[in-house]
Structure formats: structure tokens, C-alpha cells
Design a protein around this motif. Structure first.
Motif, PDB file in Angstrom:
ATOM      1  N   ARG A   1       0.585 -14.806   4.517  1.00  0.00           N
ATOM      2  CA  ARG A   1       0.607 -16.225   4.130  1.00  0.00           C
ATOM      3  C   ARG A   1      -0.726 -16.621   3.487  1.00  0.00           C
ATOM      4  O   ARG A   1      -0.763 -17.349   2.480  1.00  0.00           O
ATOM      5  N   TYR A   2      -1.819 -16.169   4.087  1.00  0.00           N
ATOM      6  CA  TYR A   2      -3.151 -16.481   3.560  1.00  0.00           C
ATOM      7  C   TYR A   2      -3.303 -15.959   2.127  1.00  0.00           C
ATOM      8  O   TYR A   2      -3.762 -16.681   1.223  1.00  0.00           O
ATOM      9  N   ILE A   3      -2.903 -14.716   1.906  1.00  0.00           N
ATOM     10  CA  ILE A   3      -3.052 -14.110   0.577  1.00  0.00           C
ATOM     11  C   ILE A   3      -2.194 -14.846  -0.447  1.00  0.00           C
ATOM     12  O   ILE A   3      -2.659 -15.172  -1.555  1.00  0.00           O
ATOM     13  N   LEU A   4      -0.949 -15.139  -0.109  1.00  0.00           N
ATOM     14  CA  LEU A   4      -0.066 -15.847  -1.040  1.00  0.00           C
ATOM     15  C   LEU A   4      -0.590 -17.246  -1.352  1.00  0.00           C
ATOM     16  O   LEU A   4      -0.487 -17.720  -2.493  1.00  0.00           O
ATOM     17  N   CYS A   5      -1.158 -17.908  -0.322  1.00  0.00           N
ATOM     18  CA  CYS A   5      -1.748 -19.240  -0.554  1.00  0.00           C
ATOM     19  C   CYS A   5      -2.884 -19.184  -1.568  1.00  0.00           C
ATOM     20  O   CYS A   5      -2.971 -20.026  -2.474  1.00  0.00           O
ATOM     21  N   LYS A   6      -3.767 -18.208  -1.377  1.00  0.00           N
ATOM     22  CA  LYS A   6      -4.905 -18.066  -2.290  1.00  0.00           C
ATOM     23  C   LYS A   6      -4.431 -17.773  -3.719  1.00  0.00           C
ATOM     24  O   LYS A   6      -4.954 -18.332  -4.704  1.00  0.00           O
ATOM     25  N   LEU A   7      -3.457 -16.880  -3.829  1.00  0.00           N
ATOM     26  CA  LEU A   7      -2.945 -16.524  -5.159  1.00  0.00           C
ATOM     27  C   LEU A   7      -2.265 -17.717  -5.817  1.00  0.00           C
ATOM     28  O   LEU A   7      -2.448 -17.980  -7.016  1.00  0.00           O
ATOM     29  N   GLU A   8      -1.464 -18.477  -5.062  1.00  0.00           N
ATOM     30  CA  GLU A   8      -0.766 -19.640  -5.604  1.00  0.00           C
ATOM     31  C   GLU A   8      -1.748 -20.735  -6.006  1.00  0.00           C
ATOM     32  O   GLU A   8      -1.615 -21.350  -7.080  1.00  0.00           O
ATOM     33  N   ALA A   9      -2.763 -20.982  -5.166  1.00  0.00           N
ATOM     34  CA  ALA A   9      -3.757 -22.016  -5.485  1.00  0.00           C
ATOM     35  C   ALA A   9      -4.494 -21.673  -6.767  1.00  0.00           C
ATOM     36  O   ALA A   9      -4.792 -22.550  -7.591  1.00  0.00           O
ATOM     37  N   ASP A  10      -4.765 -20.382  -6.975  1.00  0.00           N
ATOM     38  CA  ASP A  10      -5.456 -19.965  -8.196  1.00  0.00           C
ATOM     39  C   ASP A  10      -4.549 -20.107  -9.406  1.00  0.00           C
ATOM     40  O   ASP A  10      -4.998 -20.506 -10.491  1.00  0.00           O
ATOM     41  N   ALA A  11      -3.260 -19.820  -9.218  1.00  0.00           N
ATOM     42  CA  ALA A  11      -2.316 -19.893 -10.345  1.00  0.00           C
ATOM     43  C   ALA A  11      -1.995 -21.327 -10.739  1.00  0.00           C
ATOM     44  O   ALA A  11      -1.898 -21.657 -11.923  1.00  0.00           O
ATOM     45  N   SER A  12      -1.833 -22.204  -9.756  1.00  0.00           N
ATOM     46  CA  SER A  12      -1.378 -23.574 -10.030  1.00  0.00           C
ATOM     47  C   SER A  12      -2.500 -24.596 -10.027  1.00  0.00           C
ATOM     48  O   SER A  12      -2.328 -25.713 -10.539  1.00  0.00           O
ATOM     49  N   GLY A  13      -3.646 -24.233  -9.428  1.00  0.00           N
ATOM     50  CA  GLY A  13      -4.737 -25.188  -9.305  1.00  0.00           C
ATOM     51  C   GLY A  13      -4.506 -26.208  -8.213  1.00  0.00           C
ATOM     52  O   GLY A  13      -5.228 -27.209  -8.125  1.00  0.00           O
ATOM     53  N   ILE A  14      -3.524 -25.965  -7.361  1.00  0.00           N
ATOM     54  CA  ILE A  14      -3.185 -26.890  -6.276  1.00  0.00           C
ATOM     55  C   ILE A  14      -3.314 -26.178  -4.940  1.00  0.00           C
ATOM     56  O   ILE A  14      -2.787 -25.070  -4.770  1.00  0.00           O
ATOM     57  N   GLU A  15      -4.011 -26.804  -4.000  1.00  0.00           N
ATOM     58  CA  GLU A  15      -4.139 -26.212  -2.665  1.00  0.00           C
ATOM     59  C   GLU A  15      -2.786 -26.212  -1.965  1.00  0.00           C
ATOM     60  O   GLU A  15      -2.000 -27.154  -2.099  1.00  0.00           O
ATOM     61  N   VAL A  16      -2.526 -25.156  -1.217  1.00  0.00           N
ATOM     62  CA  VAL A  16      -1.218 -24.974  -0.588  1.00  0.00           C
ATOM     63  C   VAL A  16      -1.395 -24.883   0.927  1.00  0.00           C
ATOM     64  O   VAL A  16      -2.302 -24.221   1.421  1.00  0.00           O
ATOM     65  N   ASN A  17      -0.500 -25.576   1.645  1.00  0.00           N
ATOM     66  CA  ASN A  17      -0.470 -25.470   3.104  1.00  0.00           C
ATOM     67  C   ASN A  17       0.244 -24.179   3.493  1.00  0.00           C
ATOM     68  O   ASN A  17       1.388 -23.943   3.088  1.00  0.00           O
ATOM     69  N   GLU A  18      -0.413 -23.361   4.288  1.00  0.00           N
ATOM     70  CA  GLU A  18       0.152 -22.054   4.625  1.00  0.00           C
ATOM     71  C   GLU A  18       1.456 -22.153   5.417  1.00  0.00           C
ATOM     72  O   GLU A  18       2.226 -21.197   5.458  1.00  0.00           O
ATOM     73  N   ASP A  19       1.672 -23.279   6.088  1.00  0.00           N
ATOM     74  CA  ASP A  19       2.884 -23.421   6.897  1.00  0.00           C
ATOM     75  C   ASP A  19       4.023 -24.085   6.139  1.00  0.00           C
ATOM     76  O   ASP A  19       5.080 -24.355   6.712  1.00  0.00           O
ATOM     77  N   SER A  20       3.820 -24.340   4.856  1.00  0.00           N
ATOM     78  CA  SER A  20       4.817 -25.125   4.110  1.00  0.00           C
ATOM     79  C   SER A  20       5.887 -24.258   3.460  1.00  0.00           C
ATOM     80  O   SER A  20       6.870 -24.786   2.935  1.00  0.00           O
ATOM     81  N   PHE A  21       5.742 -22.956   3.458  1.00  0.00           N
ATOM     82  CA  PHE A  21       6.693 -22.111   2.734  1.00  0.00           C
ATOM     83  C   PHE A  21       7.165 -20.935   3.595  1.00  0.00           C
ATOM     84  O   PHE A  21       6.550 -20.591   4.611  1.00  0.00           O
ATOM     85  N   SER A  22       8.249 -20.348   3.167  1.00  0.00           N
ATOM     86  CA  SER A  22       8.726 -19.096   3.749  1.00  0.00           C
ATOM     87  C   SER A  22       8.243 -17.943   2.870  1.00  0.00           C
ATOM     88  O   SER A  22       8.030 -18.118   1.659  1.00  0.00           O
ATOM     89  N   ILE A  23       8.089 -16.780   3.461  1.00  0.00           N
ATOM     90  CA  ILE A  23       7.725 -15.590   2.683  1.00  0.00           C
ATOM     91  C   ILE A  23       9.022 -14.956   2.184  1.00  0.00           C
ATOM     92  O   ILE A  23       9.830 -14.460   2.975  1.00  0.00           O
TER      93      ILE A  23
END
Length: 570
Positions: free
Chosen positions: A452-474
Motif C-alpha cells: 500500500r505504501y509503495i502504490l501510494c508513493k507511485l500514485e502521488a508522484d503520477a497524479s500530484g495528489i496525496e493518497v490515503n493508504e486506506d482508501s483503496f483496494s490492491i
């Protein structure tokens, strides 16, 4: 290495230990009595097995004793006080039952016989009467917090006036007596006869509960024994041994009481079971390669008097709160530095503790801003070295140890200087890119948080938006449970190897995740376009194969290379 002289290492039993005029003392500042009903139940079940199987015996573990320099009949209990105290309590419970038989017996001859049995058991397992007070005192002398209650109440069969007013450990002593007294009362084949009660104590308990008795010459040898004994509670015992050594250096009562208070504050913060780990990190500020099994020896080498003992306690107290806070991003310690908890959480997630000595040293020497920059550096270095490249952590520990000493001496004064000294373990971009391109992490158990941590970091870098780690499913693009359609593009080996590759994972809203389930890739790809996550919307390949998965992961690896990159690279 000097040979260790272990005296009279032999098998013995409780009866032999307690007989022949021998006296056993718990060190004054040893831990209080702490056994509870779970421990008593285990012991009682072992005793019942012996009672029902007359030819059997039971091993109770090792006792470590230090013989007195003035008497060969007096010993300090280095390890084993809980067991010896509890067996003595059982002896008291047996004596109490015989006293009840005396009180109830109407026949004078039998009354006198039970009185005599009671006197013999008291002399054998407790002690003779003091001719002045006519009270019994134990052959086992407990620590300063427990001994008064043990002598005044238990040995003399005096019920405390107010049980709730007792300290927790003295309450446990009284509850232990009640536990064994009650269970003894359930043995109908024993309880009705003084002779049977004596036989139960002297044969079953005193003769067939066996110990390995190890007599040592001094505290240093006792500590060495702890290194080799495979028994529960070894860390607690070695910590107590260190505490007793430090307290032995204080001469006056005022200094001793202050040291006791300080020790209590440290242990309340750090917790007893974590103390050896904490002490090792602290000692690593001054010495290289401090091994866990040499902690006591290291302290003995440089703490020789009361002043040095106080200096050590002061330092340990200063670092204790930081030690706990480094493992807890929600600790109040970080209240005034809200920029630090995200990095503390990463350290916790990566299970990185090799850097603790460096962080200990830097916290007192660096500015708050530089300490935050150092935390970030440690997280980045750890992610590259440990999580992605899976390199040997021993080299990290050695380097962090050296850096900590250099910071403490004032030879390293900034995070950039730390990076210069850790450059050899900073994984190069080329290797990191290569290793990340093949990274596979299980999405089950504790590892799931890391994904979850890795996907959050990758998504935040791609979209420029901070992501809550508990907000999504893997979402597993190649699903964990496969239909025949998926098996057309992946071999059995590839299916097993690739399902948890980072390139096969993407964040997805829970409702959409449930919707796609184990559907075919074309159906999934269509649903992915409805997601708010850019990483997921970017999945546009015509088909999902080992090649398209690998291509996507190489792209994520390039993104990761600049996300987890040191600020100090020129």
C-alpha cells in the motif's frame, strides 16, 4: 578467553536445596514476585502428574546461584527466585493443612503426632523458631519489597488485614498461597491425613521436582551463564543482573533511592523486555560492534563507581523517550515536529533499527531541521538497500555504528556529511532500477502495508495528489484466482511468479475492485478507466501478458528511482 569456573554444576531437587541449613537470598533490588495463575496452574499440573505417577520426576530448569564469600551455606539467587518462592509457598500451604487437622482432631495422640509433623516440616522447609520472638523465618529471603510480607504473614500463617492495600507483588504472593491451599484441599486422598500430607510434600514435591544447580563465582560469570541457557525470561534476568550491579555501586541510602527512582522511570518508559536492545543502541554511541550478549561486560568495563553509574543512568533516561518514539509515529514526542512522523512510520514499516545509534547521536547534535533531513535520508537508503535490493543488513549496522560514534565526537556535523559516510551502501540508480523492475511483494499479512505504501508513493508522484493508504483496494491485474482465459497467456511458473510483482498491482476503489473480481483483462481494462487513480487509468495495453507486465513495471521503476532518491546527490 579466560575459563569460566562453574562450581558444583549438578542435578538436585527442592529438598536437597532447602536442607542442611542453607539460606537463599534474593538480591534486595531483584524483580518482585510476579508469577500469576497461569504459572501456578502449569506447576500444579506438573505436580499432579508426579502424584499420580510415583516413579516419575519433573525437570524445573536451571537455578543460577552465587555462593557467599563468607559462608558455604548462604547463596544469592541470581536466577530462579520465582520457582523457589513458589515451592516454599506450597510447603506453607501443606503446613497450614496440617494445622487445620491439629485444630479439628479430638484424639490427643493424633493431635500431638500432627503437631510434631508440623514442627518437623517447618524446620525442614522454613526454618527454626527464633528463640526471642518465637516466630519462624524463611530459609528463602525475598527482596526488599516482598520479604516483610512473606516473613510476617505467609510463614506465620497470618491473613493480611487488608489485602487490597498490599502492593501488587504481595497480593500475588497471597493469591499464590490461596491457590495452592485451595487445590491441595481438592486432593481427597491426601488432605485427610497428616501422614499423607507429609508424604505429598517430602516425596512428590521435595524429591521429584529436579533442578540443574549452577553455582557461579560472581555477577560476570552469572551473565555468561545466561548467554548459554535456553530458558524463558533470560532477558529479564540479565537486565536484573545489570541493575543489581549498578545499585551495588551506591553506598549511601539517598543515592541508592535516587538510583532506584531513576531506574524505575527508565524501565517504565522502555519496558523491561526491550531494555537489552535499548542499551545496545546506546552503547553503540561509544563502541563498535557491541553484541547483545556482551552488554553486561561492556558496562562493567567502564562503570566502576557511583558517579559513573549515575552518569549512565542519566544518559539512559535522556535517550529512553527517543528510543520508544522512533518506533511509534503517534508518540507525543513528535508533537512539536509534525514533519517527522511520516518518516518514523516508514522506519517502522521497513523494520529498520540499525540506524538507531546514528539517530540517537544526531538528535542531540543536529538542529531539528537537520534531524528531519537525516530521518528522510535513512528512510530512502533503507528502502533502496533493504526493501528493494535485499542486501545484507550487517554492513548497514556496522556503518551506522561508526557514523554514530563520529557524530557523538563532533566529527560529523550534518546530514550531508552522514550521507558521504554512508555512500557505499546507497544503492545506485542503475541497480535500484534493475531490482525494482523485478520487485515482488506478497499482499498478505504485514507485507500488505508495504505494498500500500509503495502504490501510494507511485500514485502521488503520477497524479500530484496525496493518497490515503486506506482508501483503496490492491488490485491484482493478473488475478490470484485464475480462469482459463488467463492461463492462455501465462505459463504455470509465470502465474506463480508474477501475481505479486509490483507491475501487476494497482490501486482501485473497493466497489470497482469487487466488480472486476477475476474477470478477463478486457473487462478489467474498461473498468480501470473509471478509477480516480492515474496509475490505474494508465493501464491501456491491448492484452495483459508477461511482457506488458514487465514493461509497466520498468516504467514504475523509473518513477521510483526519483521518488526514493537522496537529496544530497550532486
Amino acid at each position: 578467553m579466560a575459563r569460566i569456573n562453574l562450581l558444583d554444576t549438578r542435578t538436585t531437587n527442592f529438598g536437597d536445596l532447602i536442607g542442611h541449613g542453607k539460606i537463599y537470598r534474593v538480591p534486595p533490588f531483584q524483580r518482585d514476585y510476579s508469577w500469576n495463575e497461569e504459572n501456578w496452574e502449569d506447576l500444579w499440573q506438573d505436580i499432579l502428574l508426579l502424584h499420580n505417577n510415583p516413579d516419575s520426576s519433573h525437570y524445573m530448569g536451571a537455578l543460577v546461584l552465587q555462593r557467599s564469600s563468607t559462608s558455604d551455606k548462604e547463596f544469592t539467587i541470581i536466577d530462579g527466585q520465582q520457582r523457589l518462592a513458589t515451592l516454599s509457598i506450597i510447603a506453607i500451604a501443606v503446613i497450614e493443612k496440617i494445622q487445620k487437622l491439629v485444630d479439628q482432631e479430638e484424639r490427643e495422640e493424633e493431635k500431638q503426632a500432627n503437631q510434631e509433623r508440623q514442627e518437623i516440616l517447618k524446620r525442614t522447609y522454613l526454618s527454626d523458631k527464633d528463640p526471642r520472638s518465637l516466630r519462624y523465618s524463611s530459609k528463602i529471603i525475598l527482596n526488599e519489597n516482598n520479604n516483610d510480607f512473606y516473613q510476617s504473614n505467609l510463614i506465620n500463617l497470618r491473613r493480611p488485614l487488608n489485602i487490597r492495600s498490599l502492593s501488587k507483588s504481595n497480593q500475588l504472593l497471597w493469591q499464590a498461597f490461596q491457590y495452592f491451599s485451595n487445590h491441595l484441599g481438592e486432593l481427597e486422598d491426601v488432605i485427610q491425613s497428616g501422614e499423607k500430607l507429609v508424604e505429598f510434600l517430602t516425596d512428590t514435591i521435595a524429591r521429584r521436582l529436579l533442578f540443574i544447580q549452577i553455582n557461579v563465582e560472581d555477577e560476570l560469570n552469572a551473565y555468561t551463564v545466561f548467554e548459554t541457557l535456553n530458558a524463558r525470561g533470560i532477558e529479564l534476568s540479565s537486565t536484573d543482573l545489570l541493575k543489581n550491579y549498578l545499585f551495588s555501586l551506591f553506598q549511601g541510602p539517598d543515592d541508592l533511592q535516587e538510583a532506584q527512582r531513576q531506574w524505575k522511570r527508565i524501565i517504565n518508559t522502555v519496558q523491561m523486555e526491550k531494555f537489552p536492545e535499548f542499551l545496545r543502541y546506546y552503547l553503540s554511541l561509544q563502541q563498535t560492534r557491541v553484541r547483545r550478549e556482551r552488554l553486561f561486560k561492556v558496562v562493567r568495563e567502564y562503570v566502576k563507581n557511583a558517579q559513573q553509574a549515575f552518569e549512565l543512568l542519566d544518559q539512559l533516561e535522556n535517550y529512553s523517550s527517543l528510543f520508544i518514539a522512533l518506533g511509534n509515529p503517534n508518540d507525543e514526542f513528535w508533537r512539536d515536529t509534525p514533519e517527522n512522523p511520516p518518516y518514523i512510520r516508514e522506519l517502522e514499516l521497513f523494520r529498520v533499527k540499525q540506524a538507531y545509534p546514528t539517530l540517537f547521536a544526531a538528535y542531540g547534535k543536529f538542529s531539528p531541521g537537520d534531524f528531519t533531513r537525516l530521518l528522510k535520508l535513512v528512510c530512502i537508503l533503507s528502502f533502496r538497500y533493504t526493501i528493494v535490493s535485499s542486501l545484507n543488513p550487517n554492513e548497514l549496522e556496522t556503518l551506522y555504528n561508526k557514523v554514530a560514534i563520529a557524530i557523538a565526537k563532533g566529527e560529523i556535523t550534518s546530514p550531508r556529511h552522514v550521507f558521504d559516510n554512508l555512500r557505499s551502501v546507497y544503492v545506485s540508480d542503475e541497480k535500484f532500477l534493475q531490482d525494482f523492475s523485478l520487485l515482488s511483494i506478497s499482499t498478505r499479512g504485514q507485507k500488505k502495508k508495504l505494498v500500500r505504501y509503495i502504490l501510494c508513493k507511485l500514485e502521488a508522484d503520477a497524479s500530484g495528489i496525496e493518497v490515503n493508504e486506506d482508501s483503496f483496494s490492491i488490485e491484482h491485474i493478473l488475478p490470484e484466482s485464475l480462469s482459463s482465459e488467463w492461463q492462455q497467456n501465462f505459463s504455470d511458473t509465470q502465474l506463480e511468479e508474477m501475481v505479486c510483482r509490483i507491475g501487476n498491482l494497482t490501486p482501485l476503489e473497493p466497489p470497482l475492485n469487487r466488480q472486476v473480481g477475476n474477470e478477463s483483462y478486457p473487462i478489467k481494462r474498461e473498468v480501470y478507466q473509471q478509477s480516480v487513480y492515474k496509475l490505474t487509468r494508465d493501464i491501456l495495453a491491448e492484452e495483459w501478458t508477461p511482457d506488458t507486465l514487465a514493461t509497466r513495471q520498468r516504467g514504475l521503476a523509473q518513477r521510483a528511482t526519483h521518488i526514493w532518491r537522496s537529496d544530497f546527490l550532486s
